[in-house]
Motif scaffolding. Sequence first.
Motif, short mmCIF file in Angstrom:
data_model
loop_
_atom_site.label_atom_id
_atom_site.label_comp_id
_atom_site.label_asym_id
_atom_site.label_seq_id
_atom_site.Cartn_x
_atom_site.Cartn_y
_atom_site.Cartn_z
N VAL A 23 -54.22 101.79 39.74
CA VAL A 23 -55.45 102.17 40.66
C VAL A 23 -56.50 100.95 40.36
O VAL A 23 -56.68 100.49 39.48
CB VAL A 23 -56.29 103.48 39.69
CG1 VAL A 23 -57.52 103.82 40.53
CG2 VAL A 23 -55.19 104.60 39.84
N PHE A 24 -56.84 100.49 41.47
CA PHE A 24 -57.53 99.21 41.75
C PHE A 24 -58.98 99.69 41.81
O PHE A 24 -59.52 100.15 42.80
CB PHE A 24 -57.19 98.13 42.73
CG PHE A 24 -55.89 97.59 42.63
CD1 PHE A 24 -55.82 96.39 41.87
CD2 PHE A 24 -54.70 98.27 42.97
CE1 PHE A 24 -54.55 95.96 41.82
CE2 PHE A 24 -53.41 97.77 42.88
CZ PHE A 24 -53.22 96.29 42.19
N THR A 30 -56.27 100.12 36.68
CA THR A 30 -55.74 101.12 35.57
C THR A 30 -54.10 101.00 35.98
O THR A 30 -53.81 101.41 37.14
CB THR A 30 -56.28 102.33 35.65
OG1 THR A 30 -57.67 102.18 35.17
CG2 THR A 30 -55.72 103.31 34.54
N VAL A 31 -53.37 100.83 35.13
CA VAL A 31 -51.88 100.95 35.29
C VAL A 31 -51.43 102.31 34.33
O VAL A 31 -51.69 102.53 33.28
CB VAL A 31 -51.19 99.66 34.70
CG1 VAL A 31 -49.63 99.53 35.13
CG2 VAL A 31 -51.77 98.52 35.59
N TYR A 32 -50.56 102.99 35.17
CA TYR A 32 -49.84 104.31 34.35
C TYR A 32 -48.36 103.87 34.43
O TYR A 32 -47.86 103.39 35.67
CB TYR A 32 -50.16 105.39 35.34
CG TYR A 32 -51.74 105.82 35.13
CD1 TYR A 32 -52.23 106.39 34.24
CD2 TYR A 32 -52.52 105.40 36.32
CE1 TYR A 32 -53.87 106.55 34.28
CE2 TYR A 32 -53.90 105.71 36.29
CZ TYR A 32 -54.40 106.28 35.48
OH TYR A 32 -55.75 106.71 35.35
N LEU A 43 -47.50 105.39 29.24
CA LEU A 43 -48.31 104.21 28.72
C LEU A 43 -49.49 104.05 29.97
O LEU A 43 -49.22 104.14 30.98
CB LEU A 43 -47.51 103.18 28.61
CG LEU A 43 -48.19 101.71 28.08
CD1 LEU A 43 -48.27 102.00 26.66
CD2 LEU A 43 -47.23 100.59 28.18
N CYS A 44 -50.52 103.80 29.33
CA CYS A 44 -51.88 103.67 30.35
C CYS A 44 -52.32 102.36 29.77
O CYS A 44 -52.80 102.08 28.65
CB CYS A 44 -52.83 104.97 30.50
SG CYS A 44 -54.05 104.56 31.27
N CYS A 45 -52.77 101.45 30.78
CA CYS A 45 -53.55 100.39 30.39
C CYS A 45 -54.65 100.28 31.38
O CYS A 45 -54.53 100.41 32.42
CB CYS A 45 -52.64 98.89 30.71
SG CYS A 45 -50.88 99.14 29.79
N VAL A 46 -55.66 99.71 30.64
CA VAL A 46 -57.04 99.49 31.60
C VAL A 46 -57.26 97.96 31.48
O VAL A 46 -57.56 97.48 30.34
CB VAL A 46 -58.17 100.21 31.34
CG1 VAL A 46 -59.25 99.89 32.01
CG2 VAL A 46 -57.90 101.75 31.54
N THR A 49 -59.83 92.84 36.61
CA THR A 49 -58.91 92.49 37.94
C THR A 49 -58.35 91.06 37.86
O THR A 49 -57.60 90.90 38.90
CB THR A 49 -60.15 92.73 38.95
OG1 THR A 49 -61.14 91.77 38.80
CG2 THR A 49 -60.55 94.03 38.96
N ASP A 50 -58.56 90.22 36.90
CA ASP A 50 -57.91 88.89 36.95
C ASP A 50 -56.77 88.80 36.04
O ASP A 50 -56.18 87.76 35.69
CB ASP A 50 -59.06 87.89 36.78
CG ASP A 50 -59.41 87.95 35.33
OD1 ASP A 50 -59.00 89.00 34.56
OD2 ASP A 50 -60.35 86.99 34.75
N VAL A 51 -56.29 90.03 35.92
CA VAL A 51 -55.03 90.14 34.87
C VAL A 51 -53.66 89.37 35.89
O VAL A 51 -53.63 89.39 37.00
CB VAL A 51 -54.58 91.27 34.33
CG1 VAL A 51 -54.27 92.48 35.65
CG2 VAL A 51 -53.55 91.53 33.40
#
Length: 71
Positions: A23-24, A30-32, A43-46, A49-51
Motif C-alpha cells: 500500500v503506497f 506498507t508491505v503485507y 509479516l507487516c512492514c511500514v 517511500t525511498d526504500v
Amino acid sequence: MTTALDGKIASLASAEPTVEAMVFGTENVTVYLRDGDELADGLCCVCSTDVDFGALMSSAREALSQIAAQP
C-alpha cells in the motif's frame, strides 16, 4: 444480465489467497506478507517511500520463511 464486474468478482472469489500486498501512501509504504503454505504466519512492514523495494522484499520473505519454520 451478467456484467464484466460480475466476472471479476467471481474470479476474485475463486482465486488463491493473496500472499503479498503493498500500500503506497504519500509518506510511507506498507508491505503485507503471508506465508503461502502456513497462512496463519504473516509479516507487516511500514517503510519510507525511498526504500529499496528489492532488498526489502528479499529480507521480508527470508524473515517470514524463518518465522514459518518455527514449530
